[in-house]
Scaffold this motif. Structure first.
Motif, PDB file in Angstrom:
ATOM      1  N   SER A 194       0.858  -1.186   0.000  1.00 49.17           N
ATOM      2  CA  SER A 194       0.000   0.000   0.000  1.00 49.17           C
ATOM      3  C   SER A 194       0.893   1.234   0.000  1.00 49.17           C
ATOM      4  O   SER A 194       1.264   1.751   1.046  1.00 49.17           O
ATOM      5  CB  SER A 194      -0.934   0.009   1.215  1.00 49.17           C
ATOM      6  OG  SER A 194      -1.742   1.178   1.200  1.00 49.17           O
ATOM      7  N   HIS A 247       1.276   2.235   3.802  1.00 47.31           N
ATOM      8  CA  HIS A 247       0.201   1.814   4.700  1.00 47.31           C
ATOM      9  C   HIS A 247      -0.315   2.972   5.544  1.00 47.31           C
ATOM     10  O   HIS A 247      -0.562   2.823   6.751  1.00 47.31           O
ATOM     11  CB  HIS A 247       0.658   0.663   5.591  1.00 47.31           C
ATOM     12  CG  HIS A 247       0.893  -0.610   4.835  1.00 47.31           C
ATOM     13  ND1 HIS A 247      -0.122  -1.426   4.385  1.00 47.31           N
ATOM     14  CD2 HIS A 247       2.042  -1.198   4.406  1.00 47.31           C
ATOM     15  CE1 HIS A 247       0.375  -2.458   3.746  1.00 47.31           C
ATOM     16  NE2 HIS A 247       1.690  -2.340   3.736  1.00 47.31           N
ATOM     17  N   ASN A 259      -0.931  -0.949  -5.165  1.00 47.72           N
ATOM     18  CA  ASN A 259      -1.386  -1.952  -4.213  1.00 47.72           C
ATOM     19  C   ASN A 259      -1.074  -3.344  -4.753  1.00 47.72           C
ATOM     20  O   ASN A 259      -0.507  -3.503  -5.834  1.00 47.72           O
ATOM     21  CB  ASN A 259      -2.891  -1.779  -3.960  1.00 47.72           C
ATOM     22  CG  ASN A 259      -3.221  -0.432  -3.352  1.00 47.72           C
ATOM     23  OD1 ASN A 259      -2.908  -0.163  -2.202  1.00 47.72           O
ATOM     24  ND2 ASN A 259      -3.849   0.435  -4.135  1.00 47.72           N
TER      25      ASN A 259
END
Length: 227
Positions: free
Chosen positions: A11, A71, A35
């Motif tokens: 991510s 993330h 992703n």
């Protein structure tokens, strides 16, 4: 060898990136996200900023405005963890010519063999990785005796051994022969199919990857940014 995908969560996001070099804006208001299962190919003419953007995304260049997150956390804050989750291959082979392929590969994968890493990489793994890139029989030959394509293969052998869900590759097809190109295409296809992610600059036409996204920085500059 450790499970290549023991932690396969990717991510990475860039928001409103702005970067200039020598008083020339390379990109402005650039947003992107990468992703699991994504392949992002950066395109554009020479000087468009492809390598600069790759180095920003790899966390190796912080001369920019905007936000880079892994993330949801700033890349600069979680860089130690991020560096073990992404594999960056620059446009040079990045090997020591006085060392053998085996010695070079052991040095290149050392960041994934630290006490903080869960990876267990043995000498057998190193030999198998070099064999995978058709360097069997050359493992202990000084790299200054190898061709440019063979030296490139030494650097690329990391792809066969390092457990990193995100690959960031800068012109990885340079100097490869037909067999080397086919091997690398297969590695990229398989990595994406296994839910890894790849960001790449290349003039090579990548095929057979449904998740391929192409970002042309030359067109972006003409449009005045991407929002």
């Amino acid at each position: 060898m450790a499970n290549r995908y023991s932690d396969n969560s990717v991510s990475l996001s860039a928001t409103q990136l702005y970067c200039e070099r020598d008083d020339r804006v390379l990109f402005d208001r650039l947003n992107l996200a990468v992703n699991n299962g994504d392949l992002l190919q950066l395109a554009g003419p020479n000087g468009a900023g492809k390598t600069t953007l790759l180095r920003l995304l790899a966390g190796l260049n912080r001369d920019f405005d905007g936000a880079l997150q892994w993330h949801g956390q700033p890349l600069s804050v979680v860089f130690s963890d991020y560096a073990r989750q992404r594999l960056y291959l620059g446009h040079l082979a990045a090997i020591k010519r006085g060392l053998t392929p085996l010695e070079n590969l052991r040095w290149l994968v050392s960041p994934w063999m630290s006490a903080e890493s869960a990876a267990v990489i043995t000498d057998d793994d190193l030999w198998r990785a070099l064999e995978a890139v058709e360097l069997g029989g050359y493992e202990e030959t000084p790299c200054n005796q190898l061709s440019a394509g063979q030296q490139r293969r030494v650097g690329l052998s990391r792809l066969a051994i390092v457990s990193a869900p995100l690959w960031i590759l800068d012109e990885p097809f340079t100097a490869l022969d037909i067999a080397g190109v086919a091997w690398l295409e297969t590695q990229i296809q398989q990595h994406v199919a296994r839910n890894g992610a790849v960001i790449i600059t290349s003039h090579h036409a990548l095929q057979n990857i449904p998740s391929l996204t192409r970002l042309d920085l030359g067109e972006l500059a003409l449009a005045g940014g991407l929002s």
